[in-house]
Design a protein around this motif. Structure first.
Motif, PDB file in Angstrom:
ATOM      1  N   MET A  21      -4.526  -5.461   6.375  1.00 20.09           N
ATOM      2  CA  MET A  21      -5.046  -5.424   5.002  1.00 20.09           C
ATOM      3  C   MET A  21      -4.638  -6.696   4.287  1.00 20.09           C
ATOM      4  SD  MET A  21      -4.685  -2.482   2.148  1.00 20.09           S
ATOM      5  CE  MET A  21      -2.957  -2.760   1.884  1.00 20.09           C
ATOM      6  N   HIS A  22      -5.439  -7.078   3.390  1.00 16.78           N
ATOM      7  CA  HIS A  22      -5.271  -8.344   2.701  1.00 16.78           C
ATOM      8  C   HIS A  22      -5.485  -8.041   1.229  1.00 16.78           C
ATOM      9  CE1 HIS A  22      -7.201 -12.596   2.199  1.00 16.78           C
ATOM     10  NE2 HIS A  22      -6.089 -12.478   1.547  1.00 16.78           N
ATOM     11  N   LEU A  23      -4.479  -8.278   0.438  1.00 18.34           N
ATOM     12  CA  LEU A  23      -4.608  -7.996  -0.987  1.00 18.34           C
ATOM     13  C   LEU A  23      -4.796  -9.307  -1.732  1.00 18.34           C
ATOM     14  CD1 LEU A  23      -1.798  -5.412  -1.746  1.00 18.34           C
ATOM     15  CD2 LEU A  23      -4.200  -4.968  -1.572  1.00 18.34           C
ATOM     16  N   VAL A  24      -5.877  -9.396  -2.459  1.00 20.52           N
ATOM     17  CA  VAL A  24      -6.080 -10.583  -3.290  1.00 20.52           C
ATOM     18  C   VAL A  24      -5.601 -10.216  -4.685  1.00 20.52           C
ATOM     19  CG1 VAL A  24      -7.751 -12.207  -4.180  1.00 20.52           C
ATOM     20  CG2 VAL A  24      -8.016 -11.272  -1.909  1.00 20.52           C
ATOM     21  N   ILE A  25      -4.588 -10.916  -5.127  1.00 23.76           N
ATOM     22  CA  ILE A  25      -3.976 -10.549  -6.405  1.00 23.76           C
ATOM     23  C   ILE A  25      -4.231 -11.654  -7.406  1.00 23.76           C
ATOM     24  CG2 ILE A  25      -1.845  -9.876  -7.523  1.00 23.76           C
ATOM     25  CD1 ILE A  25      -0.777  -9.303  -4.689  1.00 23.76           C
ATOM     26  N   THR A  26      -4.740 -11.263  -8.557  1.00 26.43           N
ATOM     27  CA  THR A  26      -4.886 -12.221  -9.635  1.00 26.43           C
ATOM     28  C   THR A  26      -3.671 -12.092 -10.527  1.00 26.43           C
ATOM     29  OG1 THR A  26      -7.204 -11.646  -9.508  1.00 26.43           O
ATOM     30  CG2 THR A  26      -6.537 -13.079 -11.300  1.00 26.43           C
ATOM     31  N   LEU A  27      -2.992 -13.200 -10.742  1.00 30.10           N
ATOM     32  CA  LEU A  27      -1.722 -13.137 -11.457  1.00 30.10           C
ATOM     33  C   LEU A  27      -1.790 -13.949 -12.728  1.00 30.10           C
ATOM     34  CD1 LEU A  27       0.903 -13.743  -8.669  1.00 30.10           C
ATOM     35  CD2 LEU A  27       0.635 -11.669  -9.960  1.00 30.10           C
ATOM     36  N   ASN A  28      -1.022 -13.489 -13.686  1.00 31.76           N
ATOM     37  CA  ASN A  28      -0.753 -14.311 -14.853  1.00 31.76           C
ATOM     38  C   ASN A  28       0.756 -14.464 -14.886  1.00 31.76           C
ATOM     39  OD1 ASN A  28      -0.516 -15.515 -17.278  1.00 31.76           O
ATOM     40  ND2 ASN A  28      -1.132 -13.744 -18.486  1.00 31.76           N
ATOM     41  N   GLY A  29       1.262 -15.572 -14.390  1.00 28.85           N
ATOM     42  CA  GLY A  29       2.704 -15.693 -14.228  1.00 28.85           C
ATOM     43  C   GLY A  29       3.149 -14.711 -13.169  1.00 28.85           C
ATOM     44  N   GLU A  30       3.967 -13.755 -13.557  1.00 28.84           N
ATOM     45  CA  GLU A  30       4.398 -12.727 -12.616  1.00 28.84           C
ATOM     46  C   GLU A  30       3.653 -11.423 -12.843  1.00 28.84           C
ATOM     47  OE1 GLU A  30       7.144 -12.041 -10.406  1.00 28.84           O
ATOM     48  OE2 GLU A  30       7.789 -14.107 -10.152  1.00 28.84           O
ATOM     49  N   THR A  31       2.789 -11.383 -13.846  1.00 31.24           N
ATOM     50  CA  THR A  31       2.126 -10.122 -14.200  1.00 31.24           C
ATOM     51  C   THR A  31       0.790 -10.018 -13.479  1.00 31.24           C
ATOM     52  OG1 THR A  31       3.102 -10.461 -16.349  1.00 31.24           O
ATOM     53  CG2 THR A  31       1.524  -8.686 -16.154  1.00 31.24           C
ATOM     54  N   ILE A  32       0.556  -8.826 -12.951  1.00 32.27           N
ATOM     55  CA  ILE A  32      -0.651  -8.624 -12.152  1.00 32.27           C
ATOM     56  C   ILE A  32      -1.826  -8.338 -13.065  1.00 32.27           C
ATOM     57  CG2 ILE A  32      -1.724  -7.130 -10.455  1.00 32.27           C
ATOM     58  CD1 ILE A  32       1.114  -6.712  -9.351  1.00 32.27           C
ATOM     59  N   LYS A  33      -2.892  -9.081 -12.857  1.00 32.31           N
ATOM     60  CA  LYS A  33      -4.121  -8.829 -13.611  1.00 32.31           C
ATOM     61  C   LYS A  33      -5.044  -7.923 -12.810  1.00 32.31           C
ATOM     62  CE  LYS A  33      -3.649 -11.295 -17.287  1.00 32.31           C
ATOM     63  NZ  LYS A  33      -3.470 -10.432 -18.427  1.00 32.31           N
ATOM     64  N   LYS A  34      -5.084  -8.137 -11.526  1.00 31.90           N
ATOM     65  CA  LYS A  34      -6.062  -7.417 -10.720  1.00 31.90           C
ATOM     66  C   LYS A  34      -5.617  -7.433  -9.263  1.00 31.90           C
ATOM     67  CE  LYS A  34     -11.033  -7.415 -10.043  1.00 31.90           C
ATOM     68  NZ  LYS A  34     -12.178  -8.305  -9.953  1.00 31.90           N
ATOM     69  N   VAL A  35      -5.829  -6.333  -8.595  1.00 36.20           N
ATOM     70  CA  VAL A  35      -5.538  -6.274  -7.168  1.00 36.20           C
ATOM     71  C   VAL A  35      -6.817  -5.901  -6.447  1.00 36.20           C
ATOM     72  CG1 VAL A  35      -4.169  -5.214  -5.361  1.00 36.20           C
ATOM     73  CG2 VAL A  35      -3.209  -5.490  -7.610  1.00 36.20           C
ATOM     74  N   GLU A  36      -7.174  -6.688  -5.458  1.00 36.89           N
ATOM     75  CA  GLU A  36      -8.419  -6.431  -4.754  1.00 36.89           C
ATOM     76  C   GLU A  36      -8.124  -6.310  -3.268  1.00 36.89           C
ATOM     77  OE1 GLU A  36     -12.224  -8.854  -4.736  1.00 36.89           O
ATOM     78  OE2 GLU A  36     -11.340  -9.195  -6.694  1.00 36.89           O
ATOM     79  N   PRO A  37      -8.188  -5.129  -2.721  1.00 40.48           N
ATOM     80  CA  PRO A  37      -7.909  -5.017  -1.283  1.00 40.48           C
ATOM     81  C   PRO A  37      -9.090  -5.504  -0.453  1.00 40.48           C
ATOM     82  CG  PRO A  37      -7.758  -2.891  -2.417  1.00 40.48           C
ATOM     83  CD  PRO A  37      -8.457  -3.828  -3.321  1.00 40.48           C
ATOM     84  N   HIS A  38      -8.794  -6.281   0.544  1.00 34.41           N
ATOM     85  CA  HIS A  38      -9.803  -6.646   1.540  1.00 34.41           C
ATOM     86  C   HIS A  38      -9.438  -5.932   2.820  1.00 34.41           C
ATOM     87  CE1 HIS A  38     -11.388 -10.611  -0.348  1.00 34.41           C
ATOM     88  NE2 HIS A  38     -11.356  -9.620  -1.205  1.00 34.41           N
TER      89      HIS A  38
END
Lengths: 344, 141, 376, 152
Positions: free
Chosen positions: A1-18
């Protein structure tokens, strides 16, 4: 599994599993396997609860064929399933602590898990992918040492279980890492189709063993562990308590394995009647559904595995938004994602 | 703090160490008799096996691991009798699911307890289970 | 015959111990050099000897600490640990180093080559520089400068630059994030480490490391200085654990979140340098801790028990020093293999909301104690 | 609630629905066009309250596709199966991912495996198959894998 994480600094904006990196299309494979053969493939789905996967398939075929499973086989299956659950939760506990950053629990958990694996190896001949369940019962009778070994294991396990609390549960850093992290409300848990400890941590009663008992579960006393907090700590506590419940179930059954056949008399070639069959079982991760559409042939026309990890994963994005990167591993740990189960 | 006491306990109590020193303990390593290592066909001292060549194992196998190549023997009475020429076993495809052993009506094949299967050439994994020149045991149908 | 041998053995044992204690070795070498050569050459030779000694010590310490860490972790985790290379696996880390030496040092394509290669060297140089003021035994010190403590805290803060450099130059998101984390972490924990060091400086009235050690001749500060010193000792241990990026504060290389943090892209000897520098840093901070709080090479003395004190004096000073240091290192390793990792905001909260105010207040208490002379 | 009661309730909500009781649970056949509004009613009706979608899949019958939804209620513990027939050439159905959020992933799986187009799905992309997957949908019956190990 591959998680594409959109971050703002250390804070997670979005997690998208591939997904799909280990997708083997087990559902498609099963369409060309007979009803005896397809069970072994399902061990490779959720390899940590291989027994329970096999059990689900066997139950579904039995439902279709209307095979009466001997009581002995039912009890053996239940014990095996609970042993698998303990083994799975042990591994989860070790891996969970490792995700959080503590290495030592992993090895301590494997010490007990090894004992279960030895028991499995002795009776089923394999440690991970047992393929012990067949339609109509179990493949071979129990090993003569089985009862003694299981009792030894239970005594050992009861001595060691408090160490888990000492090492991890009571740790202040651990509690801070888990508390109020990855909150999942009851409504969201239901809406995201979560099951197993992930949903029970949010207060959803969803234990298939209680709601739709199969095999010998209606003969034993156990509690469905439910926490209402909905955070990672609640999901953690549920698994720890579930291990105790599993031990409790095994204790009730181990001395009362009825005599008799371990396998019902079945025809050499199994043919399910035309129709649709659905069974639900509770694996270590949640509800596993096996949906067989039969056209009356020796192979299923369409088979669908409703895997618990797949639905639980879909809630990850919702849980993770707005929390820190370090929390993500804690959430994934408490969701107990097994990737082959998600990919199938 | 309690956790530190626990880890400290294990630091000082070496007798609980559970490591198995694998390649060194080969001599003492005992696998349970049901361990599924690979499929073998036992032969007795007269180089005889129990396989009738009924292909039940081939049908039972989900992966096409076993191929039964049959031939026809001439029995002393002059009748033609089906027997195996070769029982080809592809270890590289085998998942140790035990279905062939269950399916075998004459208990000709069993699971061996070997587990060190690695070889340098993939072709070595394709095995012929019956010994050369072996015959079917008397009385096995 | 048995009687005499019984006498001889203890005597020779003491002689051997004396020899091992490293006392006066520096003095002897110094005198010999100055007698034999002209002062310029003597100074040059001394520098060369010091350099070789530091590099040698650097390598040996790294090897010992790595094997120690692996053994400690193995025993805590009910494992055997390395047991193949050498007796009981004691040469395992040497073998690993050799392997790393012959490995290819890859530089990733998008990396800033100059900074990327410079970073591990800086890390190593910082670790080496820090060795200068440490008193390994009685009269065995490379450079007994009068601002030793200040020097240590000043130089050790350069470490963060090498980490930031490594993270930035790697051109990798994990590296950058690890470097950023570790920057925030080291800079903030430097404060409470410094403040807890200050409390000893206040008590001693000197920044000179040998002065600080001699001030503990009648008892270590941790025993003499009442509860405030114990508190500052605890804070010091926590802060240096964080400063050296070790669990439970190893956010910079949190392997479940950031693969390996700032040294994700490093391989071969460059990685080994980072690795060695980390371990040597651990050694140095523990040595500083042992020096400041546990009396450096000073033997353990109890009040007026002359006999006991005399026995303690026979144990050579270097053994005292290394014993204390390795005890502290063991404690830090024990932390590492027991505790889970903190989250970045919890880490900074711990420092800014708890440790820093406590250590400030603690420093005030220590000052009061020092002024009023309440310590023993 | 028994199947009979469910039947009467559901007929009130959707008179066009046809029933099939051969399986374990009540099967309801609906038209794809009425699926979305019917799903909303099932979810929000107080006496039905099907809030738990535990399985959403599709079956390829060569001539047509059938969408299968298994619904359950965490309040009343009754289960139903909803089926709707889709056209094999151009399968299209409304997405229910805003009613049951789990449908998001399940519909994406069905989309790539069977090629069913879910209208108004928020994020209809390939989930399991590699990006840029060309060719037929793998779970369709006419899909032949070039390297099928089983048919050796």
């Amino acid at each position: 599994m591959h998680l594409v994480i959109t971050l703002n600094g250390e804070t997670i904006k979005k997690v998208e599993p591939h997904l799909g990196f280990i997708h083997r299309s087990i559902e498609k494979m099963c369409e060309s396997l007979t009803y005896r053969q397809f069970i072994y493939v399902t061990s490779r789905m959720d390899y940590l609860s291989a027994h329970i996967n096999n059990q689900a398939c066997a139950l579904c075929v039995e439902k279709g064929m209307q095979i009466e499973v001997p009581e002995r086989a039912q009890v053996i299956r239940t014990i095996m399933a609970e042993l698998t659950r303990i083994a799975s939760h042990e591994l989860w506990w070790g891996a969970m602590a490792m995700d959080i950053g503590a290495f030592t629990p992993f090895f301590h958990a494997f010490r007990e898990r090894e004992k279960i694996n030895d028991i499995m190896e002795e009776t089923c001949g394999a440690r991970l992918t047992m393929n012990y369940m067949v339609p109509g019962g179990v493949m071979i009778d129990l090993h003569p040492d089985f009862q003694r070994k299981v009792k030894e294991f239970i005594t050992l396990f009861k001595l060691k279980i408090h160490e888990y609390d000492e090492l991890v549960t009571g740790n202040i850093i651990f509690r801070n890492r888990m508390k109020d992290v990855g909150f999942l409300s009851k409504e969201d848990a239901i809406s995201y189709g979560c099951s197993g400890p992930a949903a029970r941590g949010s207060g959803v009663s969803c234990d298939i063993r209680k709601l739709y008992p199969y095999d010998a579960y209606n003969k034993v006393q156990f509690e469905e562990v439910i926490e209402t907090a909905g955070d990672s700590l609640a999901r953690y506590m549920i698994r720890i308590k579930e291990m105790n419940q599993s031990v409790h179930i095994i204790e009730q059954l181990i001395d009362n394995i009825p005599e008799g056949d371990f396998q019902a008399k079945t025809k050499a070639v199994l043919k399910l009647p035309k129709g649709e069959f659905y069974t639900r079982v509770e694996t270590a991760r949640g509800e596993l559904g096996v949906y067989i559409v039969s056209e009356g042939a020796t192979t299923p026309y369409r088979i669908k595995f409703r895997s618990p990890g797949f639905s639980n994963l879909s809630a990850l994005d919702h849980m993770a938004r707005g929390s820190k990167l370090g929390d993500l591993v804690a959430m994934m740990g408490t969701l107990d994602l097994v990737i082959p189960d998600i990919d199938r | 703090m309690v956790g530190m006491r626990r880890t400290g306990y294990y630091f000082t109590h070496h007798k609980e160490i559970i490591t198995q020193e694998y390649p060194d303990n080969r001599d003492t390593l005992k696998l349970p008799e049901r361990f599924k290592g690979e499929v073998v066909m036992p032969h007795d001292e007269n180089n005889e096996h129990r396989c009738t060549g009924c292909t039940a194992c081939e049908l039972a196998c989900p992966n096409g691991t076993i191929k039964v190549v049959t031939k026809f023997d001439i029995t002393p009475e002059g009748k033609k009798k089906k027997a195996i020429d070769k029982l080809v076993y592809h270890l590289e495809l085998c998942t140790m699911c035990n279905l062939c052993i269950i399916a075998c009506p004459s208990d000709a094949i069993v699971m061996a307890q070997t587990f060190e299967h690695s070889v340098f050439d993939r072709a070595e994994l394709t095995k012929i289970l019956n010994n050369p020149g072996s015959k079917i045991m008397d009385g096995v149908e | 015959m048995p009687l005499t041998s019984a006498f001889i053995i203890p005597c020779s044992l003491f002689d051997i111990l004396k020899m091992w204690s490293l006392n006066n070795i520096t003095g002897i070498i110094h005198d010999w050099l100055y007698q034999t050569f002209s002062p310029t050459w003597a100074l040059t030779f001394e520098m060369v000897i010091a350099g070789v000694a530091v590099i040698g010590l650097f390598a040996v310490l790294g090897l010992i600490l790595v094997i120690m860490e692996r053994k400690v972790s193995a025993w805590i985790q009910i494992r055997l640990g390395p047991n193949r290379v050498g007796p009981k696996g004691m040469l395992q880390s040497l073998a690993d180093t050799l392997k790393l030496l012959v490995k290819e040092g890859l530089t990733p394509g998008g990396a800033d080559k100059f900074l990327f290669n410079l970073a591990p060297i800086i890390a190593m140089i910082v670790a080496m520089l820090l060795m200068a003021p440490i008193a390994f035994a009685k009269d065995f010190q490379l450079w007994d400068l009068n601002i030793g403590v200040l020097y240590v805290s000043a130089v050790s803060s350069i470490m963060v630059i090498s980490i930031l450099m490594a993270g930035w130059a790697s051109n990798n998101k994990y590296s950058l994030m690890g470097a950023m984390r570790s920057g925030a972490q080291i800079v903030s924990y430097e404060l409470s480490a410094g403040l807890s060091i200050l409390s000893i400086v206040v008590l001693t009235g000197s920044l000179n490391i040998s002065d600080i050690i001699y001030s503990q001749a009648d008892g270590w500060w941790i025993f003499k200085g009442h509860i405030p010193v114990i508190i500052s000792f605890v804070i010091f241990i926590i802060a240096v654990t964080a400063e050296t990026n070790r669990a439970p504060f190893d956010l910079a290389e949190a392997e479940s979140e950031l693969t390996a943090g700032f040294h994700t892209e490093y391989s071969g000897m460059k990685f080994a340098l980072f690795f060695l520098a980390e371990y040597v840093n651990v050694f140095i901070v523990c040595a500083i801790g042992a020096t400041l709080f546990l009396g450096g090479w000073m033997p353990f003395h109890i009040g007026n028990w002359e006999g006991f004190n005399h026995v303690m004096d026979y144990i050579p000073s270097s053994i005292w020093f290394f014993g204390k240091t390795f005890f502290l290192i063991f404690v830090i390793m024990w932390f590492r293999w027991t505790f889970p990792r903190l989250r970045i905001d919890q880490l900074l909260n711990l420092e800014w909301k708890y440790l820093l105010p406590i250590s400030m207040f603690n420093l005030l208490l220590v000052t009061v104690i020092a002024i009023l002379g309440w310590h023993f | 609630m028994s199947n009979e009661e469910l039947k009467t309730k559901i007929t009130e909500l959707l008179p066009a629905a046809t029933f099939d009781e051969s399986g374990e649970w009540l099967n309801i056949n609906v038209e794809p066009s009425s699926w979305l509004s019917f799903a909303g009613k099932l979810r929000n009706n107080d006496s039905l309250f099907f809030d738990y979608l535990f399985c959403l899949t599709c079956i390829d019958w060569k001539t047509h596709l059938t969408m299968v939804c298994h619904l359950s209620s965490t309040k009343y513990r009754h289960n139903i199966v909803i089926k709707s027939k889709l056209d094999a050439g151009k399968p299209e159905i409304e997405s229910v991912s805003h009613i049951w959020k789990t449908a998001d992933f399940h519909e994406r799986e069905v989309y790539e495996m069977f090629g069913v187009n879910f209208l108004n799905h928020p994020d209809l992309r390939l989930l399991i198959l590699p990006d840029g997957w060309e060719g037929k949908n793998p779970m369709r019956k006419d899909f032949e894998d070039a390297v099928n190990m089983i048919k050796l």
